[in-house]
Scaffold this active site. Sequence first.
Site, short mmCIF file in Angstrom:
data_model
loop_
_atom_site.label_atom_id
_atom_site.label_comp_id
_atom_site.label_asym_id
_atom_site.label_seq_id
_atom_site.Cartn_x
_atom_site.Cartn_y
_atom_site.Cartn_z
N LYS A 9 0.87 -1.20 0.00
CA LYS A 9 0.00 0.00 0.00
C LYS A 9 0.89 1.23 0.00
O LYS A 9 2.05 1.16 0.38
CB LYS A 9 -0.91 0.04 1.23
CG LYS A 9 -0.20 0.04 2.60
CD LYS A 9 0.34 1.37 3.05
CE LYS A 9 1.10 1.24 4.34
NZ LYS A 9 2.01 2.40 4.58
N ASP A 144 -1.34 -1.40 10.69
CA ASP A 144 -1.73 -1.40 9.28
C ASP A 144 -2.49 -2.65 8.86
O ASP A 144 -3.04 -2.71 7.77
CB ASP A 144 -0.47 -1.33 8.40
CG ASP A 144 -0.03 0.09 8.17
OD1 ASP A 144 1.02 0.31 7.55
OD2 ASP A 144 -0.76 1.00 8.63
C1 LIG Z 1 3.47 4.43 9.44
C2 LIG Z 1 2.38 3.55 8.95
C3 LIG Z 1 1.44 4.33 8.05
O1 LIG Z 1 0.57 3.48 7.36
O2 LIG Z 1 2.81 2.42 8.20
P1 LIG Z 1 4.25 1.99 7.65
O3 LIG Z 1 5.06 3.21 7.34
O4 LIG Z 1 4.86 1.18 8.78
O5 LIG Z 1 3.97 1.18 6.44
C4 LIG Z 1 1.57 2.96 10.13
O6 LIG Z 1 0.99 3.97 10.90
C5 LIG Z 1 2.47 2.08 11.01
O7 LIG Z 1 1.83 0.85 11.11
P2 LIG Z 1 2.68 -0.41 11.59
O8 LIG Z 1 3.97 -0.44 10.83
O9 LIG Z 1 1.76 -1.59 11.53
O10 LIG Z 1 3.03 0.04 13.07
P3 LIG Z 1 3.09 -0.90 14.33
O11 LIG Z 1 4.05 -2.02 14.05
O12 LIG Z 1 1.72 -1.18 14.80
O13 LIG Z 1 3.75 0.14 15.37
C6 LIG Z 1 5.12 0.40 15.34
C7 LIG Z 1 5.34 1.66 16.19
O14 LIG Z 1 4.95 2.80 15.39
C8 LIG Z 1 4.31 3.79 16.24
N1 LIG Z 1 2.93 4.00 15.76
C9 LIG Z 1 2.37 3.14 14.86
C10 LIG Z 1 1.09 3.43 14.39
C11 LIG Z 1 0.43 4.57 14.86
N2 LIG Z 1 -0.82 4.88 14.44
N3 LIG Z 1 1.02 5.38 15.78
C12 LIG Z 1 2.27 5.12 16.22
O15 LIG Z 1 2.81 5.88 17.04
C13 LIG Z 1 4.34 3.22 17.66
O16 LIG Z 1 5.52 3.70 18.29
C14 LIG Z 1 4.46 1.72 17.43
O17 LIG Z 1 5.08 1.06 18.51
#
Ligand SMILES: C[C@@](CO)(OP(=O)(O)O)[C@H](O)COP(=O)(O)OP(=O)(O)OC[C@H]1O[C@@H](n2ccc(N)nc2=O)[C@H](O)[C@@H]1O
Length: 268
Positions: A9, A144
């Site tokens: 995504k 996510d």
């Molecule tokens: C940033 C985003 C945007 O879509 O995705 P990616 O860049 O990883 O793809 C998401 O919010 C990431 O989702 P995901 O990668 O599943 O995060 P998680 O493993 O649940 O969380 C990892 C860490 O990111 C931070 N976290 C995550 C999601 C959120 N809404 N707020 C946060 O502050 C927290 O510190 C958490 O401990």
Amino acid sequence: MKKYKAYAKVNIFLKITGKRDNYHEIISRFMRVDNLYDELSFVSKSELDAKMNEFKIIGDFDCEVSQNTIYKAYVALKEYTKSASLEKLMQTHAIKVEKNIPAFAGLGGGSSDAATYLKMCNGVLDLGLSLNELATIGLKVGADVPFFIYGYDSANVGGIGEIVEPFEEELLKFDVYTPDVKISTPKVYTAYRENFYEPVDGFRAQELKELNSKDVLKSLSATEANDLFAPALQEYPQLKKHYRQGYFFSGSGSSFFKVQEVNSGEEK
Ligand SMILES: C[C@@](CO)(OP(=O)(O)O)[C@H](O)COP(=O)(O)OP(=O)(O)OC[C@H]1O[C@@H](n2ccc(N)nc2=O)[C@H](O)[C@@H]1O
Ligand SMILES: Nc1ncnc2c1ncn2[C@@H]1O[C@H](COP(=O)(O)OP(=O)(O)O)[C@@H](O)[C@H]1O
């Protein structure tokens, strides 16, 4: 053996709306990347491996099995269902993952794999779980995961990732490139919280939710579209040299994307 696609995504926009414990509440448009996916399949283990009774993942990963989002999804599913057939399945079968989505890329690779694994188990074992139940289980693995459970082409994602509202629009095609900069998602969110915290107001959030993705990308800069871009640049200054005009930053990075130009000769 049937192969299941775990799509990547991109985040068309990602705005922080508040804090929830050590997470952040967001409003973000997620769009599926149709030409970038991992492929998952169940493969029978050898007799010897079956006797070892270990959770086996076949694939190219830089983390231990116990850290793999697919294993974490298995643990969460077993906890929720107490299913003996699930344990039996993973005793006799390994999960094979043909990885194409780069890790640490802001493309949801780990989350998409976890969601796809949950849906595979639900189907193969006929567990009868609803998408809402699978999304609730998946949220334990990563913020996510719910988006990938519902499988929409495009959606407005809210909360910390658990609110997923489908958004009706054409699926766009993207040029995506991923600089070799391993970005820690928690580090970027922490940098945002400490140095850039400025939650978007409800009116603006509603405006963005109603705009189609093409119009969002036409009207915003990369920094305006994704609140995590500025903190990512602060924490990983080497990203700067990888930025190209007209591209946008996905999630916590390091990937950049832009909508593919449709040549006049090509069908619309
Ligand atoms: C940033 C985003 C945007 O879509 O995705 P990616 O860049 O990883 O793809 C998401 O919010 C990431 O989702 P995901 O990668 O599943 O995060 P998680 O493993 O649940 O969380 C990892 C860490 O990111 C931070 N976290 C995550 C999601 C959120 N809404 N707020 C946060 O502050 C927290 O510190 C958490 O401990
Ligand atoms: N199934 C998986 N696919 C990719 N990365 C995974 C997986 N399981 C755990 N990881 C780990 O998660 C981190 C990257 O997660 P990933 O979801 O690919 O990146 P992002 O969150 O930036 O989209 C890496 O440390 C990687 O080792």
